[in-house]
Write an enzyme that holds these catalytic residues in place. Structure first.
Site, PDB file in Angstrom:
ATOM      1  N   ASP A   1      46.139  26.667  31.640  1.00  0.00           N
ATOM      2  CA  ASP A   1      45.311  27.862  31.804  1.00  0.00           C
ATOM      3  C   ASP A   1      45.584  28.891  30.709  1.00  0.00           C
ATOM      4  O   ASP A   1      44.666  29.565  30.237  1.00  0.00           O
ATOM      5  CB  ASP A   1      45.561  28.480  33.174  1.00  0.00           C
ATOM      6  CG  ASP A   1      44.956  27.656  34.301  1.00  0.00           C
ATOM      7  OD1 ASP A   1      44.078  26.813  34.024  1.00  0.00           O
ATOM      8  OD2 ASP A   1      45.357  27.850  35.459  1.00  0.00           O
TER       9      ASP A   1
ATOM     10  N   ASN B   1      41.336  37.538  32.507  1.00  0.00           N
ATOM     11  CA  ASN B   1      41.969  37.478  33.823  1.00  0.00           C
ATOM     12  C   ASN B   1      42.113  38.852  34.467  1.00  0.00           C
ATOM     13  O   ASN B   1      41.523  39.125  35.493  1.00  0.00           O
ATOM     14  CB  ASN B   1      43.344  36.810  33.738  1.00  0.00           C
ATOM     15  CG  ASN B   1      43.281  35.328  34.025  1.00  0.00           C
ATOM     16  OD1 ASN B   1      42.228  34.774  34.318  1.00  0.00           O
ATOM     17  ND2 ASN B   1      44.415  34.663  33.932  1.00  0.00           N
ATOM     18  N   GLU B   2      42.940  39.718  33.857  1.00  0.00           N
ATOM     19  CA  GLU B   2      43.189  41.012  34.463  1.00  0.00           C
ATOM     20  C   GLU B   2      43.744  42.004  33.456  1.00  0.00           C
ATOM     21  O   GLU B   2      44.267  41.613  32.405  1.00  0.00           O
ATOM     22  CB  GLU B   2      44.170  40.902  35.637  1.00  0.00           C
ATOM     23  CG  GLU B   2      45.626  40.705  35.261  1.00  0.00           C
ATOM     24  CD  GLU B   2      45.993  39.287  34.918  1.00  0.00           C
ATOM     25  OE1 GLU B   2      46.739  39.103  33.918  1.00  0.00           O
ATOM     26  OE2 GLU B   2      45.559  38.366  35.620  1.00  0.00           O
TER      27      GLU B   2
ATOM     28  N   ALA C   1      44.900  34.320  39.776  1.00  0.00           N
ATOM     29  CA  ALA C   1      46.061  34.320  38.884  1.00  0.00           C
ATOM     30  C   ALA C   1      47.072  35.375  39.339  1.00  0.00           C
ATOM     31  O   ALA C   1      47.549  35.332  40.466  1.00  0.00           O
ATOM     32  CB  ALA C   1      45.595  34.543  37.445  1.00  0.00           C
TER      33      ALA C   1
ATOM     34  N   ASN D   1      46.690  38.398  40.209  1.00  0.00           N
ATOM     35  CA  ASN D   1      46.191  39.100  41.390  1.00  0.00           C
ATOM     36  C   ASN D   1      46.598  38.406  42.680  1.00  0.00           C
ATOM     37  O   ASN D   1      47.034  39.057  43.640  1.00  0.00           O
ATOM     38  CB  ASN D   1      44.669  39.210  41.306  1.00  0.00           C
ATOM     39  CG  ASN D   1      44.046  39.753  42.575  1.00  0.00           C
ATOM     40  OD1 ASN D   1      44.160  40.924  42.881  1.00  0.00           O
ATOM     41  ND2 ASN D   1      43.371  38.879  43.318  1.00  0.00           N
ATOM     42  N   LEU D   2      46.479  37.092  42.724  1.00  0.00           N
ATOM     43  CA  LEU D   2      46.854  36.344  43.921  1.00  0.00           C
ATOM     44  C   LEU D   2      48.354  36.411  44.155  1.00  0.00           C
ATOM     45  O   LEU D   2      48.814  36.562  45.294  1.00  0.00           O
ATOM     46  CB  LEU D   2      46.392  34.893  43.797  1.00  0.00           C
ATOM     47  CG  LEU D   2      46.693  33.973  44.987  1.00  0.00           C
ATOM     48  CD1 LEU D   2      46.050  34.500  46.263  1.00  0.00           C
ATOM     49  CD2 LEU D   2      46.223  32.556  44.707  1.00  0.00           C
TER      50      LEU D   2
END
Length: 252
Positions: A41, A111-112, A153, A155-156
């Site tokens: 990833d 992603n973030e 990602a 966040n989880l």
């Protein structure tokens, strides 16, 4: 078949690239219509950042560990798999940061965007959404805004919600919140403009990270989805990204 193969800097990925080129040939990176990324990833994110603005789809095959954004690695039938694949169009977050000394920085995040304390002191951060202060003071290790694709990602890991791609929502998730202790974050409309203001920045320095672009000693960080930028990932028809996000919510 107009393909360019990109490989992560691992023996497994490099050897896979050599075998695939021997089998299918390769167009130059500037001429290929489809990019095949070989790695995990992290390498998929690196590839997408490298190709920003090119509007070329990326088909990933997992030569790494988790491989949530990748398809299963198989050498046979690659052209047919790509032809039958399902595209997922993603829009990154745009981070605009100012630093304590007056510097400015901008970056895109697939992603973030996360704010993280730099030292032993917990961070103090004020959060505004669309010009309205929603949280006057969050005392925490950090806080992040995630894209739907990135919701599985970091966040989880921070106990944020998984968001389907079609939901048009952005998870706002605290990282080890101390005060307010029971605040677990929020789901924001996809068009939200989020402003983070670092309180007591000299005593409690904070870094901002957009995927792997880091800015130290930030004073303010503004985050919003940038719909002018599109990224296309290709997934096998029997295991699309939307299906993976739904399935992940039922994983123990």
């Amino acid at each position: 078949m107009s393909i360019a193969f990109l490989a992560a800097d691992t023996a497994v990925a490099r050897e896979a690239r050599e075998r695939l080129i021997a089998r299918y040939g390769e167009a130059g990176l500037d001429k290929a219509k489809t990019i095949v990324a070989l790695g995990g990833d992290g390498f998929m994110l690196e590839t997408q950042h490298r190709l920003l603005g090119s509007n070329r789809p990326v088909y990933g095959m997992n030569c790494g560990s988790v491989g949530f954004l990748m398809n299963e690695y198989r050498e046979e039938g690659l052209a047919e798999r790509i032809a039958a694949s399902i595209p997922s169009v993603l829009h990154p977050l745009r981070m605009q940061a100012t630093t304590v000394i007056g510097g400015e920085a901008e970056a895109l995040a697939i992603n973030e965007v996360s704010l993280l304390r730099e030292q032993r002191q917990a961070a103090k951060i004020r959060i505004s959404v669309d010009g309205t202060v929603r949280l006057p003071e969050l005392i925490c290790d950090g806080v992040l805004v995630s894209t739907p694709a990135g919701s599985t990602a970091y966040n989880l890991s921070a106990h944020g919600p998984i968001v389907p791609l079609s939901a048009n929502l952005l998870p706002l998730t605290p990282i080890s919140a101390f005060r307010p202790r029971r605040w677990r974050g929020a789901l924001l409309p996809g068009q939200s403009d989020v402003l983070f203001e670092v309180l007591e920045p000299e005593k409690r320095p904070v870094a901002a990270v957009a995927d792997y672009t880091e800015v130290r000693d930030v004073l303010t960080v503004r985050v919003r989805e940038d719909r002018t930028v599109s990224l296309t990932l290709l997934f096998d028809a029997d295991h699309s990204l939307s299906e993976r996000i739904i399935a992940e919510q039922f994983t123990a």
